[in-house]
Motif scaffolding. Structure first.
Motif, PDB file in Angstrom:
ATOM      1  N   CYS A  18       0.837  -1.210   0.000  1.00 36.75           N
ATOM      2  CA  CYS A  18       0.000   0.000   0.000  1.00 36.75           C
ATOM      3  C   CYS A  18       0.864   1.250   0.000  1.00 36.75           C
ATOM      4  O   CYS A  18       2.009   1.239   0.453  1.00 36.75           O
ATOM      5  CB  CYS A  18      -0.967   0.012   1.187  1.00 36.75           C
ATOM      6  SG  CYS A  18      -0.242   0.470   2.778  1.00 36.75           S
ATOM      7  N   ALA A  36      -4.703   5.282   2.666  1.00 37.33           N
ATOM      8  CA  ALA A  36      -3.871   4.130   2.304  1.00 37.33           C
ATOM      9  C   ALA A  36      -4.542   3.450   1.115  1.00 37.33           C
ATOM     10  O   ALA A  36      -5.761   3.269   1.110  1.00 37.33           O
ATOM     11  CB  ALA A  36      -3.749   3.165   3.477  1.00 37.33           C
ATOM     12  N   ILE A  38      -4.080   0.276  -2.012  1.00 34.60           N
ATOM     13  CA  ILE A  38      -3.409  -0.817  -2.717  1.00 34.60           C
ATOM     14  C   ILE A  38      -4.021  -0.888  -4.112  1.00 34.60           C
ATOM     15  O   ILE A  38      -5.199  -1.234  -4.263  1.00 34.60           O
ATOM     16  CB  ILE A  38      -3.606  -2.184  -2.020  1.00 34.60           C
ATOM     17  CG1 ILE A  38      -3.140  -2.136  -0.558  1.00 34.60           C
ATOM     18  CG2 ILE A  38      -2.857  -3.279  -2.785  1.00 34.60           C
ATOM     19  CD1 ILE A  38      -3.478  -3.392   0.242  1.00 34.60           C
ATOM     20  N   SER A  72      -7.866  -2.258  -2.548  1.00 39.91           N
ATOM     21  CA  SER A  72      -8.247  -1.878  -1.189  1.00 39.91           C
ATOM     22  C   SER A  72      -7.866  -0.415  -0.975  1.00 39.91           C
ATOM     23  O   SER A  72      -6.832   0.035  -1.460  1.00 39.91           O
ATOM     24  CB  SER A  72      -7.500  -2.776  -0.198  1.00 39.91           C
ATOM     25  OG  SER A  72      -7.868  -2.521   1.124  1.00 39.91           O
ATOM     26  N   TYR A  73      -8.717   0.326  -0.275  1.00 40.67           N
ATOM     27  CA  TYR A  73      -8.363   1.699   0.105  1.00 40.67           C
ATOM     28  C   TYR A  73      -9.091   2.058   1.391  1.00 40.67           C
ATOM     29  O   TYR A  73     -10.136   1.492   1.716  1.00 40.67           O
ATOM     30  CB  TYR A  73      -8.700   2.699  -1.009  1.00 40.67           C
ATOM     31  CG  TYR A  73     -10.181   2.976  -1.166  1.00 40.67           C
ATOM     32  CD1 TYR A  73     -10.810   3.988  -0.435  1.00 40.67           C
ATOM     33  CD2 TYR A  73     -10.962   2.220  -2.040  1.00 40.67           C
ATOM     34  CE1 TYR A  73     -12.172   4.224  -0.563  1.00 40.67           C
ATOM     35  CE2 TYR A  73     -12.311   2.452  -2.173  1.00 40.67           C
ATOM     36  CZ  TYR A  73     -12.913   3.456  -1.435  1.00 40.67           C
ATOM     37  OH  TYR A  73     -14.265   3.686  -1.554  1.00 40.67           O
ATOM     38  N   ILE A 100      -4.212   2.575   7.386  1.00 44.59           N
ATOM     39  CA  ILE A 100      -3.648   1.257   7.048  1.00 44.59           C
ATOM     40  C   ILE A 100      -4.450   0.141   7.718  1.00 44.59           C
ATOM     41  O   ILE A 100      -4.762  -0.880   7.096  1.00 44.59           O
ATOM     42  CB  ILE A 100      -2.159   1.169   7.468  1.00 44.59           C
ATOM     43  CG1 ILE A 100      -1.330   2.266   6.779  1.00 44.59           C
ATOM     44  CG2 ILE A 100      -1.576  -0.201   7.122  1.00 44.59           C
ATOM     45  CD1 ILE A 100       0.060   2.465   7.385  1.00 44.59           C
ATOM     46  N   LEU A 103      -7.629  -1.156   5.898  1.00 43.50           N
ATOM     47  CA  LEU A 103      -7.561  -1.775   4.566  1.00 43.50           C
ATOM     48  C   LEU A 103      -8.142  -3.195   4.603  1.00 43.50           C
ATOM     49  O   LEU A 103      -7.829  -3.976   5.490  1.00 43.50           O
ATOM     50  CB  LEU A 103      -6.116  -1.840   4.069  1.00 43.50           C
ATOM     51  CG  LEU A 103      -5.473  -0.518   3.654  1.00 43.50           C
ATOM     52  CD1 LEU A 103      -3.980  -0.722   3.397  1.00 43.50           C
ATOM     53  CD2 LEU A 103      -6.147   0.079   2.432  1.00 43.50           C
ATOM     54  N   THR A 107      -2.774  -4.941   4.025  1.00 43.07           N
ATOM     55  CA  THR A 107      -1.465  -4.802   3.364  1.00 43.07           C
ATOM     56  C   THR A 107      -0.419  -5.650   4.068  1.00 43.07           C
ATOM     57  O   THR A 107      -0.579  -5.981   5.252  1.00 43.07           O
ATOM     58  CB  THR A 107      -1.017  -3.329   3.365  1.00 43.07           C
ATOM     59  OG1 THR A 107       0.128  -3.182   2.549  1.00 43.07           O
ATOM     60  CG2 THR A 107      -0.678  -2.836   4.765  1.00 43.07           C
ATOM     61  N   ALA A 110       3.861  -1.241   3.789  1.00 40.89           N
ATOM     62  CA  ALA A 110       3.357   0.123   3.578  1.00 40.89           C
ATOM     63  C   ALA A 110       4.478   1.054   3.128  1.00 40.89           C
ATOM     64  O   ALA A 110       5.548   1.091   3.748  1.00 40.89           O
ATOM     65  CB  ALA A 110       2.723   0.659   4.860  1.00 40.89           C
ATOM     66  N   ASN A 136       1.009   3.972  -5.799  1.00 44.63           N
ATOM     67  CA  ASN A 136       0.151   3.799  -4.628  1.00 44.63           C
ATOM     68  C   ASN A 136       0.160   5.030  -3.723  1.00 44.63           C
ATOM     69  O   ASN A 136      -0.887   5.431  -3.196  1.00 44.63           O
ATOM     70  CB  ASN A 136       0.576   2.554  -3.837  1.00 44.63           C
ATOM     71  CG  ASN A 136       0.104   1.266  -4.491  1.00 44.63           C
ATOM     72  OD1 ASN A 136      -1.074   1.089  -4.743  1.00 44.63           O
ATOM     73  ND2 ASN A 136       1.037   0.374  -4.782  1.00 44.63           N
TER      74      ASN A 136
END
Length: 197
Positions: A18, A36, A38, A72-73, A100, A103, A107, A110, A136
């Motif tokens: 991420c 964050a 991905i 993913s965010y 993070i 997510l 992840t 990071a 990212n």
């Protein structure tokens, strides 16, 4: 070029990488935000770069594309009271950790924009100027910036006397004029404005 860092990490065995960035460390008012993200590896999103280099309109367009394309965010924030208690750096780390943590899927590495990661609770690496080097991180910078700008527009409706819609809480000439006229609101950061108190 925007996938070089992720490519090296992938070669080391990390799969869900991420990018993390913040928005709102400098303003005199409002929460600090962090995102964050991905993205699918090697995804090409035209115009994806540091959010500060993009127009507001372009950021809004990319915000929707990133949310749609991301594996993913998550976007999180830290409040003004946290900024006052922890200082802005500590509050920024709190917002980043929350971003993070949220997510899903999670992840396993990071990439953090900037040069400090001492309070990040995950396996990570600092990347100076990361929003121009990592897809990212660039995506995270856009999500954080758009979300914070939208939040400041909401604050502009609650506190219309400060014209937050024009300066988003940053220390512009207009903002200081409004502060001298009306004093501090509940969303101003007293530690950033000691001279005015």
């Amino acid at each position: 070029m925007m996938w070089e860092i992720e490519g090296k990490l992938k070669a080391e065995g990390y799969m869900a990488i991420c990018g993390v960035d913040e928005a709102g460390r400098g303003p005199l008012a409002g929460d600090v935000y962090a995102a964050a993200v991905i993205l699918p590896f090697d995804l090409d999103i035209p115009h994806l770069t540091d959010s500060k280099k993009l127009s507001g309109k372009r950021r809004e367009e990319l915000y929707e594309i990133i949310k749609e394309k991301a594996i993913s965010y998550n976007i999180a924030s830290a409040s003004v009271s946290e900024i006052e208690e922890l200082n802005i750096l500590g509050a920024t780390f709190s917002a980043m950790n929350r971003a993070i943590e949220g997510l899903d899927p999670p992840t396993d590495f990071a990439l953090i924009d900037g040069n400090q990661v001492s309070k990040i609770n995950f396996i990570c690496k600092a990347v100076v100027g990361g929003d121009g080097k990592s897809a990212n991180i660039a995506a995270a910078s856009i999500l954080a910036k758009v979300k914070r700008d939208r939040y400041m527009l909401e604050m502009a409706e609650i506190y219309p006397q400060y014209d937050f819609h024009k300066h988003k809480g940053y220390g512009t000439k207009l903002h200081y004029e409004k502060l001298r006229e009306f004093g501090l609101s509940e969303i101003h950061r007293p530690s950033f404005l000691r001279k005015l108190q």
